[in-house]
Design an enzyme around this catalytic site. Structure first.
Site, mmCIF file in Angstrom:
data_model
loop_
_atom_site.group_PDB
_atom_site.id
_atom_site.type_symbol
_atom_site.label_atom_id
_atom_site.label_comp_id
_atom_site.label_asym_id
_atom_site.label_seq_id
_atom_site.Cartn_x
_atom_site.Cartn_y
_atom_site.Cartn_z
ATOM 1 N N HIS A 1 -33.737 4.138 7.128
ATOM 2 C CA HIS A 1 -31.963 4.317 7.393
ATOM 3 C C HIS A 1 -31.468 3.745 6.135
ATOM 4 O O HIS A 1 -31.778 3.713 5.048
ATOM 5 C CB HIS A 1 -31.803 3.257 8.381
ATOM 6 C CG HIS A 1 -31.945 1.675 8.241
ATOM 7 N ND1 HIS A 1 -31.251 1.111 7.267
ATOM 8 C CD2 HIS A 1 -33.220 1.062 8.470
ATOM 9 C CE1 HIS A 1 -31.880 -0.212 7.220
ATOM 10 N NE2 HIS A 1 -32.924 -0.296 7.976
ATOM 11 N N CYS B 1 -37.677 -2.521 8.108
ATOM 12 C CA CYS B 1 -37.788 -1.025 7.815
ATOM 13 C C CYS B 1 -37.375 -0.519 6.531
ATOM 14 O O CYS B 1 -37.484 -1.554 5.520
ATOM 15 C CB CYS B 1 -36.222 -0.676 8.671
ATOM 16 S SG CYS B 1 -36.331 -0.926 10.609
#
Length: 422
Positions: free
Chosen positions: A381, A397
């Site tokens: 992301h 992440c």
């Protein structure tokens, strides 16, 4: 009577005989018919040449023999290139002209009272300034022998598909990332890199011959097999990848011609790519395609290789390098490793976390503008903290700059493979 005739030596008959013999002898001497030499005998080739010239009626002047002049040792040294110790210590170690070296001519003038005196002379400013002659530029620089590295020739029968390695073996010495014009030795660093120097001359020759696919194939193999030399091949592999994957021209496959009723999404599916990528590759509006229009197409799909050790994410297609990005990873080794598959993609995602839910339009949303789901609440992301890129500060992440993740979002489709290695 008989005694009287004996006393007469000169008789008419004898006179005629002697006169005839004399005339015949003179004629024979003139015509060189006599069997003996009357005058002193001439010798040597010069006489032969004179005889031949006389017989042909020509007059030849023999030139004197040429002798090569012998130069004295001082003259030879004066004509040689000056040694290093005689040159000045300029920036380029060049010899300089000085004002004292210019020989000035003597000029005389007449004064008002009629006297002749020597006039003052000055040096032309062009010669007064120190100026290095071209023939001495770098003349005294010593030639330092450079060791010839052993070149690693690319395999002529390399497979069409170049699979990225399951794990990358790091160089024994750290990679020295230098400026663009740094030396090759400084850029690659380490003994392992010097033992297997890529054949960049052959690759450059392929690029000059417009054999872009073959050049990119070799560069991609070097990228996976020798990650320590990436700074050396960076400019080449990025340019060949740009021409193949990001420029509308040239075509490397047969272009697709739009037919009536076609949609960009359907065309993209035939090649395993996304319609977003296909639109950007051809720089077109997907709502304004027309029949007969030809599109550049690429055979997908695209996949991702993440290297947590140097904070990089590499997009590839069938092992061919596409683009490399810098990323942020999870702190305390919280980013999972292994093989994953893209399960979903979202634009302007909503954040669901232990601290609650943050709306997609909230400026405090840590996911940025793109979310690529790889399962188990992990994904790739964007970020609202650009300073965290290149660091291990996320909750597990993979973070990217918002512009970078937007490019990766368009390249990857649902089902694309994501490999993460420590």
């Amino acid at each position: 009577m008989r005694s009287r005739n004996r006393g007469r030596w000169i008789t008419p008959f004898r006179f005629i005989m002697v006169t005839g013999l004399g005339i015949l002898g003179a004629v024979a001497w003139k015509m060189d018919l006599l069997p003996f030499q009357v005058s002193s005998a001439p010798t040597g080739a010069l006489h032969e040449q004179e005889t031949a010239d006389k017989s042909s009626g020509k007059t030849t002047v023999q030139p004197e023999e040429y002798k090569e002049p012998v130069l004295e040792e001082a003259t030879i040294l004066a004509q040689s290139e000056p040694p290093a110790e005689e040159l000045s210590d300029g920036d380029d170690n060049q010899r300089l002209f000085r004002k004292s070296e210019v020989e000035m001519p003597r000029v005389y003038t007449r004064t008002l009272n009629g006297a002749i005196v020597e006039a003052e002379t000055s040096v032309d400013p062009l010669f007064a300034e120190t100026e290095p002659p071209a023939q001495f530029k770098g003349a005294a620089r010593p030639v330092e022998p450079q060791p010839e590295p052993t070149a690693a020739m690319p395999e002529p029968n390399a497979p069409a598909k170049l699979n990225p390695p399951e794990g990358i073996k790091r160089a024994s010495n750290p990679v020295i990332k230098t400026a663009k014009h740094a030396s090759f030795k400084e850029e690659i660093g380490g003994e392992a890199a010097k033992q297997a120097v890529p054949d960049l001359i052959a690759i450059d020759e392929l690029i000059s011959q417009r054999k872009i696919i073959e050049a990119h194939k070799r560069l991609s193999k070097i990228y996976w097999d020798q990650p320590e030399v990436y700074p050396v091949i960076k400019s080449r592999i990025e340019e060949t990848a740009r021409m193949i994957y990001f420029a509308p021209q040239p075509h490397f496959m047969k272009p697709y011609e739009i037919e009536p009723g076609d949609q960009l999404r359907k065309v993209a599916q035939q090649y395993g790519i996304t319609w977003e990528y296909l639109a950007k590759l051809n720089q077109i509006d997907p709502k304004r395609i027309r029949p007969g229009q030809k599109l550049k197409v690429i055979k997908g799909p695209f996949h991702v290789f993440v290297d947590l050790s140097d904070f990089t994410l590499t997009v590839h297609s069938h092992g061919y390098f596409v683009k490399r990005y810098t990323i942020g990873t999870g702190k305390d080794h919280s980013t999972p490793t292994g093989k994953f598959v893209v399960k979903d993609k979202l634009v302007d995602p909503t954040y669901y976390g232990p601290d609650g839910v943050i709306a997609n339009d909230d400026p405090t949303n840590p996911l940025g503008e793109r979310w690529i789901d790889i399962g188990d609440s992990y994904g790739i992301h964007g970020t609202i903290d650009p300073a965290s890129i290149g660091k291990a500060e996320s909750k597990g992440c993979v973070r990217m700059q918002n512009d970078d993740v937007a490019e990766v979002y368009d390249l990857l489709g649902v089902g694309s493979e994501v490999v993460i290695r420590p």
